[in-house]
Write an enzyme that holds these catalytic residues in place. Structure first.
Site, PDB file in Angstrom:
ATOM      1  N   TYR A  66      97.377 -45.504 -32.372  1.00 19.38           N
ATOM      2  CA  TYR A  66      98.269 -45.196 -33.496  1.00 19.38           C
ATOM      3  C   TYR A  66      99.698 -44.952 -33.012  1.00 19.38           C
ATOM      4  CZ  TYR A  66      93.883 -44.052 -36.033  1.00 19.38           C
ATOM      5  OH  TYR A  66      92.628 -44.069 -36.599  1.00 19.38           O
ATOM      6  N   THR A  71      89.170 -24.931 -35.248  1.00 18.21           N
ATOM      7  CA  THR A  71      89.852 -25.949 -34.448  1.00 18.21           C
ATOM      8  C   THR A  71      91.284 -25.521 -34.129  1.00 18.21           C
ATOM      9  OG1 THR A  71      90.837 -28.156 -34.656  1.00 18.21           O
ATOM     10  CG2 THR A  71      90.263 -27.091 -36.698  1.00 18.21           C
ATOM     11  N   ASP A  72      91.822 -26.047 -33.030  1.00 17.83           N
ATOM     12  CA  ASP A  72      93.235 -25.774 -32.714  1.00 17.83           C
ATOM     13  C   ASP A  72      94.171 -26.396 -33.745  1.00 17.83           C
ATOM     14  OD1 ASP A  72      92.871 -28.454 -31.986  1.00 17.83           O
ATOM     15  OD2 ASP A  72      93.721 -28.234 -29.960  1.00 17.83           O
ATOM     16  N   GLU A  73      93.637 -27.355 -34.542  1.00 21.33           N
ATOM     17  CA  GLU A  73      94.511 -28.065 -35.491  1.00 21.33           C
ATOM     18  C   GLU A  73      95.036 -27.153 -36.599  1.00 21.33           C
ATOM     19  OE1 GLU A  73      93.297 -32.054 -36.492  1.00 21.33           O
ATOM     20  OE2 GLU A  73      92.040 -32.184 -34.705  1.00 21.33           O
ATOM     21  N   PHE A 115      77.911 -33.955 -33.974  1.00 19.90           N
ATOM     22  CA  PHE A 115      78.236 -34.116 -32.542  1.00 19.90           C
ATOM     23  C   PHE A 115      78.141 -32.795 -31.787  1.00 19.90           C
ATOM     24  CE2 PHE A 115      82.238 -34.139 -29.743  1.00 19.90           C
ATOM     25  CZ  PHE A 115      81.544 -34.479 -28.595  1.00 19.90           C
ATOM     26  N   TYR A 118      92.410 -32.105 -43.484  1.00 23.74           N
ATOM     27  CA  TYR A 118      91.336 -31.547 -42.643  1.00 23.74           C
ATOM     28  C   TYR A 118      91.713 -30.165 -42.116  1.00 23.74           C
ATOM     29  CZ  TYR A 118      88.868 -30.597 -38.242  1.00 23.74           C
ATOM     30  OH  TYR A 118      88.184 -29.982 -37.221  1.00 23.74           O
ATOM     31  N   LEU A 127      88.478 -41.024 -31.131  1.00 26.28           N
ATOM     32  CA  LEU A 127      89.210 -41.840 -30.153  1.00 26.28           C
ATOM     33  C   LEU A 127      88.390 -42.256 -28.924  1.00 26.28           C
ATOM     34  CD1 LEU A 127      91.901 -43.173 -29.293  1.00 26.28           C
ATOM     35  CD2 LEU A 127      92.413 -41.060 -28.066  1.00 26.28           C
ATOM     36  N   PRO A 162      99.484 -41.125 -41.037  1.00 27.78           N
ATOM     37  CA  PRO A 162     100.484 -40.347 -41.788  1.00 27.78           C
ATOM     38  C   PRO A 162     100.438 -38.876 -41.379  1.00 27.78           C
ATOM     39  CG  PRO A 162      99.104 -41.657 -43.284  1.00 27.78           C
ATOM     40  CD  PRO A 162      98.488 -41.759 -41.920  1.00 27.78           C
ATOM     41  N   LYS A 188      90.204 -26.371 -42.899  1.00 26.94           N
ATOM     42  CA  LYS A 188      89.667 -25.496 -41.849  1.00 26.94           C
ATOM     43  C   LYS A 188      90.424 -24.161 -41.838  1.00 26.94           C
ATOM     44  CE  LYS A 188      86.907 -26.209 -39.093  1.00 26.94           C
ATOM     45  NZ  LYS A 188      85.408 -26.054 -39.083  1.00 26.94           N
TER      46      LYS A 188
HETATM   47  P1  NAD Z   1      80.702 -33.921 -36.989  1.00 27.32           P
HETATM   48  O1  NAD Z   1      81.436 -34.593 -38.091  1.00 27.32           O
HETATM   49  O2  NAD Z   1      80.172 -34.732 -35.848  1.00 27.32           O
HETATM   50  O3  NAD Z   1      79.450 -33.117 -37.569  1.00 27.32           O
HETATM   51  C1  NAD Z   1      79.515 -32.382 -38.757  1.00 27.32           C
HETATM   52  C2  NAD Z   1      78.078 -32.118 -39.212  1.00 27.32           C
HETATM   53  O4  NAD Z   1      78.139 -31.330 -40.408  1.00 27.32           O
HETATM   54  C3  NAD Z   1      77.311 -33.398 -39.560  1.00 27.32           C
HETATM   55  O5  NAD Z   1      76.032 -33.361 -38.988  1.00 27.32           O
HETATM   56  C4  NAD Z   1      77.234 -33.372 -41.086  1.00 27.32           C
HETATM   57  O6  NAD Z   1      76.060 -34.006 -41.598  1.00 27.32           O
HETATM   58  C5  NAD Z   1      77.226 -31.875 -41.347  1.00 27.32           C
HETATM   59  N1  NAD Z   1      77.691 -31.558 -42.711  1.00 27.32           N
HETATM   60  C6  NAD Z   1      78.781 -32.038 -43.336  1.00 27.32           C
HETATM   61  N2  NAD Z   1      78.856 -31.539 -44.592  1.00 27.32           N
HETATM   62  C7  NAD Z   1      77.791 -30.697 -44.730  1.00 27.32           C
HETATM   63  C8  NAD Z   1      77.314 -29.866 -45.780  1.00 27.32           C
HETATM   64  N3  NAD Z   1      77.961 -29.806 -46.960  1.00 27.32           N
HETATM   65  N4  NAD Z   1      76.207 -29.130 -45.572  1.00 27.32           N
HETATM   66  C9  NAD Z   1      75.542 -29.197 -44.387  1.00 27.32           C
HETATM   67  N5  NAD Z   1      75.925 -29.973 -43.361  1.00 27.32           N
HETATM   68  C10 NAD Z   1      77.043 -30.714 -43.531  1.00 27.32           C
HETATM   69  O7  NAD Z   1      81.675 -32.788 -36.455  1.00 27.32           O
HETATM   70  P2  NAD Z   1      81.854 -32.185 -35.000  1.00 27.32           P
HETATM   71  O8  NAD Z   1      82.859 -32.994 -34.267  1.00 27.32           O
HETATM   72  O9  NAD Z   1      80.519 -31.928 -34.413  1.00 27.32           O
HETATM   73  O10 NAD Z   1      82.554 -30.797 -35.361  1.00 27.32           O
HETATM   74  C11 NAD Z   1      81.765 -29.649 -35.627  1.00 27.32           C
HETATM   75  C12 NAD Z   1      82.679 -28.486 -35.926  1.00 27.32           C
HETATM   76  O11 NAD Z   1      83.537 -28.249 -34.823  1.00 27.32           O
HETATM   77  C13 NAD Z   1      83.573 -28.707 -37.144  1.00 27.32           C
HETATM   78  O12 NAD Z   1      83.619 -27.516 -37.899  1.00 27.32           O
HETATM   79  C14 NAD Z   1      84.938 -29.041 -36.553  1.00 27.32           C
HETATM   80  O13 NAD Z   1      85.969 -28.602 -37.392  1.00 27.32           O
HETATM   81  C15 NAD Z   1      84.893 -28.244 -35.264  1.00 27.32           C
HETATM   82  N6  NAD Z   1      85.688 -28.793 -34.147  1.00 27.32           N
HETATM   83  C16 NAD Z   1      85.522 -30.088 -33.746  1.00 27.32           C
HETATM   84  C17 NAD Z   1      86.256 -30.578 -32.670  1.00 27.32           C
HETATM   85  C18 NAD Z   1      86.074 -31.992 -32.169  1.00 27.32           C
HETATM   86  O14 NAD Z   1      86.826 -32.424 -31.283  1.00 27.32           O
HETATM   87  N7  NAD Z   1      85.113 -32.754 -32.646  1.00 27.32           N
HETATM   88  C19 NAD Z   1      87.172 -29.739 -32.022  1.00 27.32           C
HETATM   89  C20 NAD Z   1      87.313 -28.418 -32.466  1.00 27.32           C
HETATM   90  C21 NAD Z   1      86.550 -27.959 -33.519  1.00 27.32           C
HETATM   91  P1  TYD Z   2      90.618 -38.198 -33.174  1.00 28.08           P
HETATM   92  O1  TYD Z   2      89.582 -38.521 -32.147  1.00 28.08           O
HETATM   93  O2  TYD Z   2      90.445 -38.733 -34.559  1.00 28.08           O
HETATM   94  O3  TYD Z   2      90.766 -36.604 -33.185  1.00 28.08           O
HETATM   95  P2  TYD Z   2      91.912 -35.654 -33.882  1.00 28.08           P
HETATM   96  O4  TYD Z   2      92.652 -36.444 -34.893  1.00 28.08           O
HETATM   97  O5  TYD Z   2      91.082 -34.569 -34.476  1.00 28.08           O
HETATM   98  O6  TYD Z   2      92.774 -35.176 -32.748  1.00 28.08           O
HETATM   99  O7  TYD Z   2      92.024 -38.696 -32.652  1.00 28.08           O
HETATM  100  C1  TYD Z   2      92.527 -38.256 -31.397  1.00 28.08           C
HETATM  101  C2  TYD Z   2      93.912 -38.827 -31.245  1.00 28.08           C
HETATM  102  O8  TYD Z   2      93.809 -40.250 -31.094  1.00 28.08           O
HETATM  103  C3  TYD Z   2      94.791 -38.601 -32.455  1.00 28.08           C
HETATM  104  O9  TYD Z   2      96.127 -38.359 -32.001  1.00 28.08           O
HETATM  105  C4  TYD Z   2      94.726 -39.913 -33.210  1.00 28.08           C
HETATM  106  C5  TYD Z   2      94.537 -40.931 -32.104  1.00 28.08           C
HETATM  107  N1  TYD Z   2      93.739 -42.128 -32.465  1.00 28.08           N
HETATM  108  C6  TYD Z   2      94.234 -43.406 -32.172  1.00 28.08           C
HETATM  109  O10 TYD Z   2      95.345 -43.561 -31.646  1.00 28.08           O
HETATM  110  N2  TYD Z   2      93.465 -44.492 -32.483  1.00 28.08           N
HETATM  111  C7  TYD Z   2      92.230 -44.354 -33.080  1.00 28.08           C
HETATM  112  O11 TYD Z   2      91.566 -45.388 -33.373  1.00 28.08           O
HETATM  113  C8  TYD Z   2      91.731 -43.035 -33.368  1.00 28.08           C
HETATM  114  C9  TYD Z   2      90.394 -42.833 -34.033  1.00 28.08           C
HETATM  115  C10 TYD Z   2      92.524 -41.946 -33.031  1.00 28.08           C
END
Ligand code: NAD
Ligand code: TYD
Length: 338
Positions: free
Chosen positions: A206, A124-126, A11, A149, A189, A273, A153
């Site tokens: 949730y 991530t902020d998590e 993404f 997760y 979400l 959980p 990280k």
């Molecule tokens: P995503 O799950 O959409 O994409 C992850 C990508 O990594 C996928 O294309 C997957 O094929 C690839 N991948 C997984 N394992 C791999 C491996 N062993 N070797 C090579 N490629 C591999 O994730 P995202 O939401 O795009 O998040 C990207 C990064 O940003 C992550 O590191 C995540 O921790 C961080 N991040 C995400 C968010 C969010 O809201 N989505 C927020 C803050 C930080």
């Molecule tokens: P998510 O998009 O999985 O991101 P993160 O867990 O990394 O914050 O979830 C965002 C918030 O939404 C999280 O508090 C969990 C909640 N959630 C639901 O309530 N229902 C859902 O179906 C999903 C996927 C998440």
């Protein structure tokens, strides 16, 4: 610069590849991705023919795959590749430790060996854990991850800091809040709510739905990472967020309102959980030191994201059916060899 983008078919990584290719034609971009369930090469069909873009199918935990990419000459790494879904980490933590911790270490070793000039680790902020109803995470907040997760990280963040401290590797870490926007899989979400609401299916919320997240449009995240890539000070951490806090329940209601769907689609289900109650980011440092600020107001970003899913039904339907996973083998690899 030749920039290696790991997780470039995911993404945020995919949006970042497109952002780099459209904003700076002097950079060449190599996307490295294992194409796990979360990787989708169909998301990048519009840029696949660009002469300055190459996709490499490879695993960041494989020394062989990683060496082969670095050997062509890499100036900078932006490391997105990760297992990223909290719910999946609760079911299968091992995959998270393998990719997020071990994969990061393999990349750090290669970056060191080949002398890359910048290694941006996208975290991530998590990793900071959960907040009560007040306060913000700053870069000095101690790490207190709560899910497999976020723990994996945090492990990767510590390795990045250790490689900077011990070997002088020029690293930066970014810690961003929740992203939304085009090409996000409907397991998270916002896209899950959009596609289920469009189909008049129940939306699972949730627990009590009062958990709070700070939502940032993915393009604003890409702009922040780009600023860190070019201007970030080696060894530093940068928080990224937009003071845009919403409860999950309000997010779901807002999406239903944009789509003109009834709120009775909302279905309260068993809580996740260990569910973190609230995340909130203090992004003063990146605003002050790198001049970054979010540009996409949430109203506009949410409306345009809903519109994107309405206009790209084929993309997410193929994700839902699993057809996207056969695309690489059957078509893309053939095209590459032509
Ligand atoms: P995503 O799950 O959409 O994409 C992850 C990508 O990594 C996928 O294309 C997957 O094929 C690839 N991948 C997984 N394992 C791999 C491996 N062993 N070797 C090579 N490629 C591999 O994730 P995202 O939401 O795009 O998040 C990207 C990064 O940003 C992550 O590191 C995540 O921790 C961080 N991040 C995400 C968010 C969010 O809201 N989505 C927020 C803050 C930080
Ligand atoms: P998510 O998009 O999985 O991101 P993160 O867990 O990394 O914050 O979830 C965002 C918030 O939404 C999280 O508090 C969990 C909640 N959630 C639901 O309530 N229902 C859902 O179906 C999903 C996927 C998440």
């Amino acid at each position: 610069m030749r920039v290696l983008v790991t997780g470039g078919a995911g993404f945020i990584g995919g949006n970042f590849v497109r952002y780099l290719l459209s904003s700076n034609t002097n950079d060449s971009v190599i996307g490295l991705d294992a194409l796990t369930y979360a990787g989708n090469i169909e998301s990048l069909m519009d840029v696949e023919d660009k002469p300055n873009y190459t996709f490499v199918h490879g695993d960041v935990t494989s020394h062989e795959d990683v060496e082969a990419v670095f050997a062509v000459g890499i100036d900078a790494v932006v490391h997105f590749a990760a297992e990223s879904h909290v719910d999946r980490s609760i079911l299968d933590p091992g995959a998270f430790v393998r990719t997020n911790v071990l994969g990061t270490q393999v990349l750090l070793d290669a970056a060191r060996k080949y002398g890359v000039k910048k290694f941006v680790h996208v975290s991530t902020d998590e990793v900071y854990g959960a907040l009560g109803s007040t306060g913000y995470f700053t870069e000095e907040t101690p790490l207190h991850p709560n899910s497999p997760y976020s723990a994996s990280k945090a492990g990767s963040d510590l390795l990045v800091q250790a490689y900077h401290h011990t070997y002088g590797l020029p690293t930066c870490i970014t810690r961003c809040s929740n992203n939304y926007g085009p090409y996000q899989f409907p397991e998270k979400l916002i896209p899950l709510t959009i596609v289920r609401a469009m189909a008049n299916e129940p939306i699972p919320v949730y627990g009590d739905g009062q958990q709070v997240r700070d939502w940032l449009h993915v393009i604003d995240h890409c702009r922040a990472i780009d600023a860190v890539l070019r201007e970030g000070v080696s060894g530093e951490v940068y928080n990224i967020g937009s003071d845009n806090e919403w409860t999950n329940l309000r997010i779901v209601e807002r999406i239903l309102d944009v789509l003109g769907k009834p709120h009775d689609l909302i279905q309260f289900v068993e809580d996740r959980p260990g569910h973190d109650r609230r995340y909130a980011i203090d992004a003063t440092k990146i605003r002050r030191e790198l001049g970054w600020a979010p540009t996409i107001p949430f109203d506009e970003g949410l409306a345009s994201t809903v519109k994107w899913y309405q206009e790209n039904e084929t993309w997410w339907r193929r994700v839902q059916s699993g057809e996207y996973q056969s695309f690489f083998e059957t078509q893309y690899s053939t095209r590459l060899s032509q």
